[in-house]
Design a protein around this motif. Sequence first.
Motif, PDB file in Angstrom:
ATOM      1  N   TRP A  29       0.918  -1.257   0.038  1.00 31.48           N
ATOM      2  CA  TRP A  29       0.072   0.052  -0.025  1.00 31.48           C
ATOM      3  C   TRP A  29       0.965   1.433  -0.056  1.00 31.48           C
ATOM      4  CZ3 TRP A  29      -0.714   3.718   3.936  1.00 31.48           C
ATOM      5  CH2 TRP A  29      -1.776   4.653   3.610  1.00 31.48           C
ATOM      6  N   MET A  30       1.956   1.288   0.659  1.00 31.65           N
ATOM      7  CA  MET A  30       2.784   2.431   0.888  1.00 31.65           C
ATOM      8  C   MET A  30       3.736   2.514  -0.369  1.00 31.65           C
ATOM      9  SD  MET A  30       4.426   2.360   4.751  1.00 31.65           S
ATOM     10  CE  MET A  30       5.267   3.469   4.702  1.00 31.65           C
ATOM     11  N   GLY A  31       3.935   1.530  -1.167  1.00 31.37           N
ATOM     12  CA  GLY A  31       4.313   1.634  -2.552  1.00 31.37           C
ATOM     13  C   GLY A  31       3.677   2.023  -3.418  1.00 31.37           C
ATOM     14  N   TYR A  32       2.336   1.886  -3.588  1.00 26.76           N
ATOM     15  CA  TYR A  32       1.485   2.414  -4.290  1.00 26.76           C
ATOM     16  C   TYR A  32       1.130   3.973  -4.071  1.00 26.76           C
ATOM     17  CZ  TYR A  32      -3.397   3.540  -6.131  1.00 26.76           C
ATOM     18  OH  TYR A  32      -4.348   4.060  -7.013  1.00 26.76           O
ATOM     19  N   GLN A  33       1.110   4.212  -2.689  1.00 24.05           N
ATOM     20  CA  GLN A  33       0.851   5.534  -2.331  1.00 24.05           C
ATOM     21  C   GLN A  33       2.229   6.559  -2.989  1.00 24.05           C
ATOM     22  OE1 GLN A  33      -1.711   7.157  -1.070  1.00 24.05           O
ATOM     23  NE2 GLN A  33      -2.589   5.270  -1.273  1.00 24.05           N
ATOM     24  N   LEU A  34       3.428   5.849  -2.762  1.00 30.05           N
ATOM     25  CA  LEU A  34       4.499   6.483  -3.189  1.00 30.05           C
ATOM     26  C   LEU A  34       4.514   6.577  -4.773  1.00 30.05           C
ATOM     27  CD1 LEU A  34       7.422   7.677  -2.705  1.00 30.05           C
ATOM     28  CD2 LEU A  34       8.336   5.652  -2.755  1.00 30.05           C
ATOM     29  N   SER A  35       4.110   5.627  -5.171  1.00 25.64           N
ATOM     30  CA  SER A  35       3.973   5.794  -6.875  1.00 25.64           C
ATOM     31  C   SER A  35       3.160   6.909  -7.392  1.00 25.64           C
ATOM     32  CB  SER A  35       3.651   4.493  -7.754  1.00 25.64           C
ATOM     33  OG  SER A  35       3.326   4.418  -8.893  1.00 25.64           O
ATOM     34  N   THR A  36       1.905   6.721  -6.610  1.00 22.82           N
ATOM     35  CA  THR A  36       0.957   7.920  -6.984  1.00 22.82           C
ATOM     36  C   THR A  36       1.566   9.231  -6.727  1.00 22.82           C
ATOM     37  OG1 THR A  36      -0.647   6.278  -6.360  1.00 22.82           O
ATOM     38  CG2 THR A  36      -1.580   8.823  -6.369  1.00 22.82           C
ATOM     39  N   ALA A  37       1.994   9.492  -5.481  1.00 18.31           N
ATOM     40  CA  ALA A  37       2.642  10.857  -5.233  1.00 18.31           C
ATOM     41  C   ALA A  37       3.826  11.286  -6.305  1.00 18.31           C
ATOM     42  CB  ALA A  37       3.399  10.714  -3.698  1.00 18.31           C
ATOM     43  N   LEU A  38       4.394  10.336  -6.783  1.00 20.16           N
ATOM     44  CA  LEU A  38       5.568  10.495  -7.794  1.00 20.16           C
ATOM     45  C   LEU A  38       5.013  10.806  -8.903  1.00 20.16           C
ATOM     46  CD1 LEU A  38       8.505   7.911  -6.729  1.00 20.16           C
ATOM     47  CD2 LEU A  38       8.534  10.474  -6.474  1.00 20.16           C
ATOM     48  N   ARG A  39       4.088  10.330  -9.182  1.00 20.57           N
ATOM     49  CA  ARG A  39       3.255  10.600 -10.831  1.00 20.57           C
ATOM     50  C   ARG A  39       2.707  12.117 -10.688  1.00 20.57           C
ATOM     51  NH1 ARG A  39       1.733   5.272 -10.692  1.00 20.57           N
ATOM     52  NH2 ARG A  39      -0.381   5.700  -9.645  1.00 20.57           N
ATOM     53  N   ALA A  40       2.116  12.345  -9.496  1.00 22.17           N
ATOM     54  CA  ALA A  40       1.553  13.730  -9.357  1.00 22.17           C
ATOM     55  C   ALA A  40       2.611  14.767  -9.461  1.00 22.17           C
ATOM     56  CB  ALA A  40       0.553  13.858  -8.111  1.00 22.17           C
ATOM     57  N   TYR A  41       3.912  14.537  -8.793  1.00 21.23           N
ATOM     58  CA  TYR A  41       4.760  15.336  -8.573  1.00 21.23           C
ATOM     59  C   TYR A  41       5.388  15.854  -9.772  1.00 21.23           C
ATOM     60  CZ  TYR A  41       9.499  17.226  -7.279  1.00 21.23           C
ATOM     61  OH  TYR A  41      10.551  18.091  -7.344  1.00 21.23           O
ATOM     62  N   ASN A  42       5.667  14.761 -10.611  1.00 24.73           N
ATOM     63  CA  ASN A  42       6.192  14.710 -12.060  1.00 24.73           C
ATOM     64  C   ASN A  42       5.345  15.612 -12.776  1.00 24.73           C
ATOM     65  OD1 ASN A  42       8.502  13.418 -11.556  1.00 24.73           O
ATOM     66  ND2 ASN A  42       7.852  11.404 -12.156  1.00 24.73           N
ATOM     67  N   ALA A  43       4.171  15.426 -13.007  1.00 21.88           N
ATOM     68  CA  ALA A  43       3.075  16.087 -13.536  1.00 21.88           C
ATOM     69  C   ALA A  43       3.163  17.675 -13.150  1.00 21.88           C
ATOM     70  CB  ALA A  43       1.563  15.696 -13.484  1.00 21.88           C
ATOM     71  N   GLN A  44       3.180  17.733 -11.929  1.00 22.40           N
ATOM     72  CA  GLN A  44       3.570  19.083 -11.507  1.00 22.40           C
ATOM     73  C   GLN A  44       4.411  19.856 -11.911  1.00 22.40           C
ATOM     74  OE1 GLN A  44       3.470  19.764  -7.119  1.00 22.40           O
ATOM     75  NE2 GLN A  44       2.741  21.783  -7.189  1.00 22.40           N
ATOM     76  N   GLN A  45       5.635  19.156 -11.927  1.00 22.78           N
ATOM     77  CA  GLN A  45       7.008  19.741 -12.385  1.00 22.78           C
ATOM     78  C   GLN A  45       6.685  19.987 -13.892  1.00 22.78           C
ATOM     79  OE1 GLN A  45       8.190  20.620  -9.468  1.00 22.78           O
ATOM     80  NE2 GLN A  45       9.950  20.016 -10.248  1.00 22.78           N
ATOM     81  N   ASN A  46       6.296  19.103 -14.599  1.00 24.12           N
ATOM     82  CA  ASN A  46       6.180  19.310 -16.202  1.00 24.12           C
ATOM     83  C   ASN A  46       5.245  20.571 -16.375  1.00 24.12           C
ATOM     84  OD1 ASN A  46       6.616  18.441 -18.936  1.00 24.12           O
ATOM     85  ND2 ASN A  46       4.373  17.915 -18.769  1.00 24.12           N
ATOM     86  N   ASP A  47       4.097  20.640 -15.556  1.00 22.52           N
ATOM     87  CA  ASP A  47       3.302  21.702 -15.850  1.00 22.52           C
ATOM     88  C   ASP A  47       4.141  23.117 -15.621  1.00 22.52           C
ATOM     89  OD1 ASP A  47       1.141  20.285 -16.598  1.00 22.52           O
ATOM     90  OD2 ASP A  47       0.032  20.354 -14.555  1.00 22.52           O
ATOM     91  N   ALA A  48       4.856  22.985 -14.355  1.00 22.48           N
ATOM     92  CA  ALA A  48       5.654  23.987 -13.916  1.00 22.48           C
ATOM     93  C   ALA A  48       6.667  24.770 -15.062  1.00 22.48           C
ATOM     94  CB  ALA A  48       6.417  24.030 -12.717  1.00 22.48           C
ATOM     95  N   LYS A  49       7.163  23.597 -15.766  1.00 21.82           N
ATOM     96  CA  LYS A  49       8.184  23.963 -16.892  1.00 21.82           C
ATOM     97  C   LYS A  49       7.275  24.361 -18.103  1.00 21.82           C
ATOM     98  CE  LYS A  49      11.440  20.170 -16.042  1.00 21.82           C
ATOM     99  NZ  LYS A  49      11.936  18.878 -16.750  1.00 21.82           N
ATOM    100  N   VAL A  50       6.075  23.697 -18.399  1.00 19.92           N
ATOM    101  CA  VAL A  50       5.351  24.351 -19.641  1.00 19.92           C
ATOM    102  C   VAL A  50       4.829  25.960 -19.256  1.00 19.92           C
ATOM    103  CG1 VAL A  50       3.063  24.036 -20.742  1.00 19.92           C
ATOM    104  CG2 VAL A  50       4.624  22.291 -20.329  1.00 19.92           C
ATOM    105  N   LEU A  51       4.467  26.267 -17.984  1.00 22.37           N
ATOM    106  CA  LEU A  51       4.010  27.514 -17.653  1.00 22.37           C
ATOM    107  C   LEU A  51       5.191  28.595 -17.577  1.00 22.37           C
ATOM    108  CD1 LEU A  51       1.579  29.078 -16.690  1.00 22.37           C
ATOM    109  CD2 LEU A  51       2.356  28.490 -14.201  1.00 22.37           C
ATOM    110  N   ALA A  52       6.400  28.014 -17.359  1.00 17.52           N
ATOM    111  CA  ALA A  52       7.455  28.898 -17.364  1.00 17.52           C
ATOM    112  C   ALA A  52       7.856  29.330 -18.836  1.00 17.52           C
ATOM    113  CB  ALA A  52       8.753  28.373 -16.834  1.00 17.52           C
ATOM    114  N   PHE A  53       7.523  28.253 -19.655  1.00 17.59           N
ATOM    115  CA  PHE A  53       8.193  28.456 -21.036  1.00 17.59           C
ATOM    116  C   PHE A  53       7.094  29.503 -21.580  1.00 17.59           C
ATOM    117  CE2 PHE A  53       7.234  27.754 -25.717  1.00 17.59           C
ATOM    118  CZ  PHE A  53       8.628  27.942 -26.007  1.00 17.59           C
ATOM    119  N   THR A  54       5.849  29.298 -21.336  1.00 13.91           N
ATOM    120  CA  THR A  54       4.617  30.043 -21.744  1.00 13.91           C
ATOM    121  C   THR A  54       4.711  31.677 -21.430  1.00 13.91           C
ATOM    122  OG1 THR A  54       3.029  28.052 -21.586  1.00 13.91           O
ATOM    123  CG2 THR A  54       2.100  30.344 -21.622  1.00 13.91           C
TER     124      THR A  54
END
Length: 119
Positions: A27-52
């Motif tokens: 369960w903790m591994g699944y939670q960590l995986s979910t958190a990492l996906r959300a973090y990576n998506a947020q980082q990608n959105d931040a990069k796109v926003l900075a470029f915009t």
Amino acid sequence: MIDTKLKKILLATFISLFCVSLAVNAWMGYQLSTALRAYNAQQNDAKVLAFTGMFVEDVLMANKEIDFDTRLALETAVRGLNDEDIFNQWQRFTKSSEKEGVSNEAKLLLDLLIKKIKP
């Protein structure tokens, strides 16, 4: 010595604890995986926003010719996004030569950037 009944109880307890531990770890591994996906998506959105922001400020709001350093910074930023759709639209924008074509490609690029940021 410990009698056999107590040994069986201890063995059952340890096996139960082991199984519970495995379930909690999964369960903790699944939670960590979910958190990492959300973090990576947020980082990608931040990069796109900075470029915009760079694109709007340095290209759309520019009052003068865009210098080499600005072009290089924008090119580096767009390559850093690692997004093929944005990069292809950026290439179409930079290769446009007519004023109407450049304007249309800039609109398409800005629209694509905004759509990439939306959830």
